[in-house]
Structures are given as C-alpha cells and as structure tokens.
Design an enzyme around this catalytic site. Structure first.
Site, PDB file in Angstrom:
ATOM      1  CE  LYS A 143     -19.799  10.829  42.156  1.00  8.35           C
ATOM      2  NZ  LYS A 143     -20.215   9.472  42.265  1.00  8.35           N
ATOM      3  CB  CYS A 180       6.729  -5.750  10.497  1.00  2.45           C
ATOM      4  SG  CYS A 180       5.517  -6.964  11.036  1.00  2.45           S
ATOM      5  CB  CYS A 234       1.921  -5.795  11.435  1.00  6.92           C
ATOM      6  SG  CYS A 234       2.877  -4.781  12.561  1.00  6.92           S
ATOM      7  CG  ASP A 266     -12.404   8.557  42.924  1.00  9.62           C
ATOM      8  OD1 ASP A 266     -13.058   7.633  43.461  1.00  9.62           O
ATOM      9  OD2 ASP A 266     -12.168   8.597  41.712  1.00  9.62           O
ATOM     10  CE  LYS A 304     -18.914  10.126  47.139  1.00  5.22           C
ATOM     11  NZ  LYS A 304     -18.116   9.164  46.414  1.00  5.22           N
TER      12      LYS A 304
HETATM   13  S1  IVH Z   1     -18.811  10.139  54.785  1.00  6.60           S
HETATM   14  C1  IVH Z   1     -22.007   6.766  55.859  1.00  6.60           C
HETATM   15  N1  IVH Z   1     -17.118  11.795  53.691  1.00  6.60           N
HETATM   16  O1  IVH Z   1     -17.705   8.044  49.475  1.00  6.60           O
HETATM   17  C2  IVH Z   1     -21.279   7.637  54.953  1.00  6.60           C
HETATM   18  N2  IVH Z   1     -17.478   9.689  52.641  1.00  6.60           N
HETATM   19  O2  IVH Z   1     -20.003   7.103  47.988  1.00  6.60           O
HETATM   20  C3  IVH Z   1     -19.981   7.988  55.519  1.00  6.60           C
HETATM   21  N3  IVH Z   1     -16.114   9.323  50.656  1.00  6.60           N
HETATM   22  O3  IVH Z   1     -18.076   5.007  51.164  1.00  6.60           O
HETATM   23  C4  IVH Z   1     -19.087   8.485  54.508  1.00  6.60           C
HETATM   24  N4  IVH Z   1     -15.067  11.257  50.710  1.00  6.60           N
HETATM   25  O4  IVH Z   1     -15.736   5.951  50.874  1.00  6.60           O
HETATM   26  C5  IVH Z   1     -17.707  10.595  53.613  1.00  6.60           C
HETATM   27  N5  IVH Z   1     -15.612  13.342  52.850  1.00  6.60           N
HETATM   28  C6  IVH Z   1     -16.204  12.150  52.781  1.00  6.60           C
HETATM   29  C7  IVH Z   1     -15.910  11.221  51.753  1.00  6.60           C
HETATM   30  C8  IVH Z   1     -16.571  10.015  51.721  1.00  6.60           C
HETATM   31  C9  IVH Z   1     -15.197  10.109  50.074  1.00  6.60           C
HETATM   32  C10 IVH Z   1     -16.504   8.007  50.161  1.00  6.60           C
HETATM   33  C11 IVH Z   1     -16.676   6.948  51.195  1.00  6.60           C
HETATM   34  C12 IVH Z   1     -18.046   6.388  50.989  1.00  6.60           C
HETATM   35  C13 IVH Z   1     -18.307   6.790  49.587  1.00  6.60           C
HETATM   36  C14 IVH Z   1     -19.768   6.862  49.314  1.00  6.60           C
END
Ligand code: IVH
Length: 663
Positions: free
Chosen positions: A309, A406, A403, A112, A110
């Site tokens: 997560k 100073c 401060c 960021d 995922k």
């Molecule tokens: S799939 C309908 N794959 O995470 C869902 N999302 O928390 C399609 N994101 O809005 C998203 N890496 O911006 C997907 N490998 C990944 C991702 C990813 C980051 C983000 C994306 C989404 C958010 C959701």
C-alpha cells in the site's frame, strides 16, 4: 429517566433507518458518512447501557445495512478473499522470503473499486455477484450486465463454466461529472469514486438505469478456473482474459525477481497519478499459479499474494481560520481555511471539519498546525493536530451562536448532531442554496440557474423568497453581473417553461427537508395535489408505503409554517402546477398496467411525453428492462437496453409501431 432514553433510541432508529434507506436504496444520502456513523455510535452506546430497549433485529446489528434485502444471495464456491497489506519495503522482503525471492511475480495496480465475480457458461454471461462477506455475496447479474466492459459473450467462447473476478470502478472523469450533476441538482456528492461505484452498482431493478447513465467500468484480474484451461501463470491468465474480451488494466508487469518488483512499485508511485482511476497500491502475485493451492491461504487472505500500500497523501499546514457554511436546510458546517499546501497533485486550501463534535474530538484550534489527508479523490480532511507545534497563541474555536449569514439565533434540534439556522424564510445563505435546488433538474429544471446565478440574485437583493424569481423583469436580469441579453432571454424563457413542469417537480423543488424526488413522487401519487398534502394528518402521510415517520413529520412541519403557505399561494397565483399526479389521471385503460421501457431518442416526441402518453392510457413506464417489461420502444441510438430486451425475449417496438398503438 427511562422515557428520555427510550424516546432518543426510537428517534435514532427512525433517523438511521431513514438515512440508510436514502444511502442504500435511493443512492442519495443527505448526511455525510461521518454524521451517519455518529448516529450509529450514539445508538450503540445507548443500546449498551439500556439493553432492554434495544431492537435486536435492527439493521445496525447486521453487516451490510438494508442493502442485502435488495438482492438474492449467492454462495462463492471459491471464497473471495482479501489481501494482506504491507506498507514498508522490509515487510515486502519478508513476504518474498516466505515464498522465495528468486521466483517470478506479476505486479498489478491495486484498484480501489468493489470486487465482483462473473460466471460464464459456454462463453455466455450467466451470473455476477458482489463479494459480500467473502462466502456469501449478492446477485447483481442484471446490474453487472449494464456495466460497460462486462461482455455478454466471451470471444472464442470457452466451453463449460468459467469464473473470473475483478473490480468495478468509476473513472475519475465520470466521478467528477456525476458529482457535478448531483451538486447542480442539489444532491449530496459522492465522497469518492469507490463509493460512487458501489452506490451505482447496488441499485434496485427500478433504478438500475443510473448504471448506464453514470457509466461504470470493470477490470478483471483473476481467472479462477485457470488450471482447468491449462493456464499455469498469472501473467498468461491476464492475457487470456484480455484475449477473450474481458478488460484488463494496462498497469501491470511480469517481474522476474524482487528487483523488478521494487522498480515497479517505485515507478508507479508517481505514474499512478496519470491513471484515470484510483489505485492505492500494488498487488504482487506469485506468477506460477500451479503453486497457489499448495502455498494456501489464511482465513482471510492468500499467502501467494500481497498488497503493497502506498502511504496516503498527507501534508502539514496551518489552520488560518475556521469558516461556517450554511446549507440549504440551515445546517452549519465548519470548514478549515488552510495555508495552501500541495497534496496529491493539487493545491489544498480548505478542508472539511464536519461538525462541532469533530472539532472537539480532534481538539482543533485556530492557528494549529494540522495534518491534512487526501485519500482517493475525497475532499481533504483534517486528521490530526500537531500539539507539539503549539505556541500558545492558538485560539479555541466555538460554533457561533448566531447564523453568520443572517444573524438568527442558532438552534440544536434534538435528535440531530448538527446545528441549524432556523430562519428558513429569509436567511440569504439558505435562500441561495434553496434557489439552486429549486432550479435543479429534479426540481423545476430551470436551465442556466446554477449556484452562481442563485447567489448573484440573492446578493443583488432581487430575490427575497423563492417565488420572487418569477416576478423578475428583463431589466432585473440584465443588470445582474455577467448576465447579457442572450442569457436574460434564455432564463426568462426557461422560467416560463418551468410553469408547466409536473406537480411532482414543484413538490421536490420546495425543498421540504427529507423530501427528495422519490418521496415527492410518493406524496404526489397518493394525494394528487398540494392542498390534500397540506391538510393531511401526519398518520396518513406516514402510512404511505415508502414514507416513514421522519418524512411525515417534516412534511407536517413544513405546512405548519405560515411563510411556506404564503410561498405556495404565490406559486399558485403565478400558475405553477399544484396537482395532477393522482392515479386517476388515466383517460383510457388501453394499456392496462403494461410496462413500457424507452431507449434511444424518439423523433416525434420526447421520451417524457411518450411516457406521459403511456400513463394516460393506463400503462406504466420503467427506466430499465426486467422480465416484467412488456414492451421496449426503441428510438435512434439505442444502448444496452436493446440487447437486454433481446436476451429476455421482450417485444421490441419501433417508434412507428408505438405511435400506431397510442393512436
Ligand atoms: S487479487 C484472493 N488483484 O483488493 C485475492 N485484488 O484488499 C484476489 N483488488 O478483494 C485479489 N486490485 O477487491 C487482486 N489487481 C488486483 C486488485 C485486487 C484491487 C482488491 C480486491 C480484493 C482487495 C483486497
């Protein structure tokens, strides 16, 4: 009573508007998100108690701040959903139980960053948009075209309309470099790579050159039109994306079953530290995408995917003491000095505490055991006090009344959360920061004069006010710690060069609170010289398009101070540029408002000199290509601007052709 509240609410409107503009439009915030939120919360509270004073149309009542005005809106035919999060292995098993754990899945990291949608027609990039609220996003096509990795044309151009989605991000390496430059220039660093990526992508056309300068990347992960292409698996979709020239992250795997998924998750929990971008979990998707429509989605997330997560990295440690750092404008920031602790691969010894409100909200005392968190690349933060670990020996911390640098009495300016040292003229802590800012790129651009040398000069007593650096002799430089012959000569030459920097640079370098490069440009353009600004009425300053009452007030305040006037007179005597930016500088109106853009390196002059020449001939210079551009002057080593100009059919000039035009 009403008047006090009314005045405060109006002050907050001005402040918030000012800081929102710096954040969204100028991409140069001057206060932290925390301080901004504190202003917004205070406003909300006051509005709740005094609804008759509330401005219903104010930006805090709309999601997305002022940025939405910058871009056209686009509808997403397929909504851009978010993902449901799970945090524990059994929550993950529940997800599998709902679907059927014998099925195949793909696991991807995922990322960021910020989600975007790209649309290709017959293989040509035609539109790019942000997610917005999921249904309506912002059209950022021109900006996305500048992102490395967004192909203008797909390989084996597939026929018809294809939508793909992914994440725009800034790599850690670039994030560090961008922040280093920002700090050198005296600008606020970005809090984390996601902020940096979002701030960089959501630029006005005027500013979008920063996209190529800072560098953004993209990874695609969703082929919206897979079925139309006869693709039935997410793992095949990822391969399709890659094969057509769309970047896909390497960190993904086809997983046959739940065991494979769990292995992927545990393997990448530590491996992810080695990636050059930030990830905060794993996205698990049902591989057979023909089942997606049937499984469906809630209003905000699909049921065929879930995000696992990773826990944010946290650690417990002890607050040894709380130090105060004094910034350029005298703002006092408390910093916790910690017993060293390992967190996210690095040793953490200091953590930001924002301001006195934050300390009292969390109830932090010196000697407390606290929880520190390092989310993404953010500077660690103290997030919690372990009150059960108290021994009774902890000491209450109070902000100093004087401060620490100073000794001046600290003041609280109405309308600000922060406490300040008012001694602008001679507080050594402020002077160090002011000197660094004075020498920064947007200021006098004195190379080699960073934070260390600035501090060194002040500590050695060589500099009591900014203008003193021009009085230093070779003997003064050479006797400084770590300064050798070469450096001394280099800095002296740089200082000499800086005397001819344009007036707008000096105006920025003065460090008038709230007056950065943009505001300085507007002031210089309007008034033409320092005396006109000094003598201007506050109303006239505030009437300039792009300058609000906050800046106007700050400018007046600055010129009311005798020390500042003396400083300016010193600069005048030294020979710095005190004017010359007014619009009447045009010597010949040959170019009559024509817009020029430069790309690559020119051999006969610098781009700056070429730009100056264009302006004296009545033309304008822009940093980026748009439909309004008249000429692109292409030197050596051109980049994406050339491609963009070609696509838009803009006249491209070689350096030779340009030289002939300006003769
Ligand atoms: S799939 C309908 N794959 O995470 C869902 N999302 O928390 C399609 N994101 O809005 C998203 N890496 O911006 C997907 N490998 C990944 C991702 C990813 C980051 C983000 C994306 C989404 C958010 C959701």
């Amino acid at each position: 009573m009403k008047n006090i509240f009314e005045a405060r609410i109006n002050a907050l409107y001005n402040l918030i508007e000012h800081h929102a503009k710096l954040y969204y439009d100028n991409d140069a915030p001057e206060i932290s998100d925390f301080e901004y939120d504190a202003l917004v919360n205070e406003l909300k509270e006051l509005e709740k108690n005094h609804p008759e004073l509330a401005r219903k149309d104010f930006l805090t009542h709309n999601v997305g701040g002022t940025a939405s005005e910058l871009f056209a809106k686009v509808n997403h035919d397929t909504p851009m959903l978010s993902l449901d999060n799970v945090f524990k292995p059994d929550e993950l098993r529940n997800f599998f139980a709902r679907i059927d754990s014998d099925k195949n899945f793909t696991c991807e990291m995922k990322i960021d960053g910020l989600a975007v949608s790209l649309i290709y027609e017959d293989g040509i990039f035609v539109r790019g948009a942000t997610r917005g609220n999921g249904h309506v996003g912002e059209d950022v096509s021109a900006n996305l075209a500048l992102v490395e990795g967004v192909p203008k044309k797909l390989k084996d151009a597939p026929a018809g309309k294809i939508e793909v989605r992914g994440e725009v991000l800034m790599t850690l390496e670039r994030f560090r470099a961008v922040n280093e430059i920002r700090e050198e220039r005296g600008e606020n660093p970005f809090a984390n790579p996601r902020n940096a990526a979002a701030g960089t992508l959501r630029q006005s056309e005027k500013n979008n050159h920063v996209i190529s300068e800072r560098g953004l990347d993209i990874f695609l992960y969703y082929l919206v039109d897979a079925e139309k292409l006869g693709i039935t698996r997410q793992s095949d979709a990822l391969q399709w994306l890659e094969a057509h020239g769309l970047p896909v992250q390497k960190a993904w795997a086809f997983c046959e079953n739940l065991d494979d998924v769990e292995n992927f998750i545990s393997q990448w929990q530590t491996e992810r530290d080695k990636l050059n971008y930030i990830t905060d979990g794993v996205v698990i998707k049902l591989d057979d995408l023909t089942q997606w429509p049937e499984i469906g989605a809630t209003s905000h997330a699909p049921r065929w995917a879930v995000a696992y997560k990773y826990p944010p990295e946290e650690a417990k440690t002890k607050v040894i003491k709380i130090e105060i750092s004094v910034g350029r404008t005298g703002v006092l920031t408390p910093v916790a000095v910690l017993e060293p602790v390992r967190l996210g691969g690095t040793q953490v010894q200091r953590a930001g505490l924002h301001n006195a409100d934050y300390i009292s909200k969390l109830g932090i005392k010196i000697g407390d055991v606290v929880k520190v968190r390092k989310a993404a690349e953010i500077i660690p933060e103290v997030i919690e006090v372990d009150k059960s670990a108290r021994t009774g020996k902890e000491e209450i911390f109070t902000m100093p009344e004087r401060c620490p640098a100073c000794g001046s009495e600290i003041i609280k300016i109405p309308g600000e959360v922060a406490l300040r040292c008012p001694n602008r003229a001679s507080c050594p802590a402020q002077l160090k920061e002011s000197l660094k800012y004075f020498a920064s790129r947007d200021g006098m651009n004195i190379k080699g004069m960073g934070g260390r040398l600035s501090a060194n000069l002040v500590d050695a007593g060589k500099v009591k006010n900014l203008s003193d650096i021009y009085k230093l002799k070779y003997e003064d430089w050479i006797t400084l710690d770590k300064v050798r012959d070469k450096t001394a000569n280099f800095i002296m030459a740089e200082l000499e060069k800086s005397k001819s920097r344009p007036f707008v640079n000096l105006l920025t370098a003065l460090g008038i609170p709230d007056v950065g490069k943009n505001a300085a440009g507007l002031l210089a353009g309007h008034f033409g010289n320092i005396d006109a600004i000094k003598n201007a009425a506050e109303e006239e300053i505030a009437s300039i398009e792009g300058i609000g009452p906050v800046i106007a007030g700050s400018v007046r305040e600055f010129f009311r101070n005798e020390e500042n006037i003396n400083l300016i007179e010193n600069f005048r005597a030294i020979g710095l540029q005190m004017g010359g930016e007014a619009k009447n500088k045009i010597t010949e109106n040959k170019f009559d408002g024509k817009i020029f853009v430069f790309t690559g390196t020119l051999s006969s002059m610098t781009r700056e000199e070429a730009g100056e020449k264009v302006k004296t001939l009545g033309g304008k210079v822009s940093g980026s290509i748009s439909r309004k551009t008249d000429f692109l002057v292409a030197g050596d080593k051109t980049g994406s601007k050339l491609i963009k100009a070609e696509t838009l059919g803009i006249k491209i000039l070689s350096e030779q052709e340009f030289l002939e035009m300006i003769l």
